[in-house]
Scaffold this active site. Sequence first.
Site, PDB file in Angstrom:
ATOM      1  CG  HIS A 137      -3.081  -3.240   3.766  1.00  0.00           C
ATOM      2  ND1 HIS A 137      -2.173  -2.554   4.540  1.00  0.00           N
ATOM      3  CD2 HIS A 137      -3.751  -2.293   3.069  1.00  0.00           C
ATOM      4  CE1 HIS A 137      -2.291  -1.249   4.325  1.00  0.00           C
ATOM      5  NE2 HIS A 137      -3.244  -1.070   3.430  1.00  0.00           N
TER       6      HIS A 137
ATOM      7  CB  CYS B 262      -0.983  -0.022   1.168  1.00  0.00           C
ATOM      8  SG  CYS B 262      -2.354   1.153   0.965  1.00  0.00           S
TER       9      CYS B 262
ATOM     10  CD  GLU C 253      -0.243  -5.511   5.901  1.00  0.00           C
ATOM     11  OE1 GLU C 253      -0.673  -4.337   5.954  1.00  0.00           O
ATOM     12  OE2 GLU C 253       0.100  -6.055   4.826  1.00  0.00           O
TER      13      GLU C 253
END
Length: 203
Positions: free
Chosen positions: A177, A78, A179
Amino acid sequence: MVVGVLALQGDVREHLRAIGGDGVTALPVRRPGELAAVDALVIPGGESTTMSNLAIAFDLLDPLRQRIAAGMPTYGSCAGMIMLADTVLDGRPDQRSFGGIDMVVRRNAFGRQVDSFESTVEFADIGGEPFHAVFIRAPWVESVGPQVQVLARVAGGPADGRIVAVRQGNLLATAFHPELTGDLRVHRHFVQMARAARAARTH
């Protein structure tokens, strides 16, 4: 293998959890000395303008640019994608990127926070099922140079076909994202890239 996570701003803890383990030590990086101690680096999501300003304040801008230009494996998600772009559209006039990937990235391309969304993308090189991608005030890639490999595009909707993951050499970037999803395939792919780069340096 020591992988740093740039810890100036953004979702640092999530990346530290996703990247650590399996022979990898994950460390936060805020100072030039900490940067010098890592084999590879993750640039997290967050706010790219703030990240740019803090990199200057912490004397990290030039060391980061030098390590990236010298071939340090680096992954940006991002805002991290924006920071790795050679050209940024819709950024603030004083915004500075680290550069490294020959691409043009449009900041906040998908809209504001309220326009955040989730989608599945076909992601080359990681194998398995399509990747469940979380887009939060995300950029997209307008264009890439000849050395850049496009790894994923949006499928369907008004942003159909927009580039959202790329690789150039030892540099990897996603507009989304990973994660936040619990799916560690992108992080594992990056660790494999970093190990291959270290092996190449050794030989």
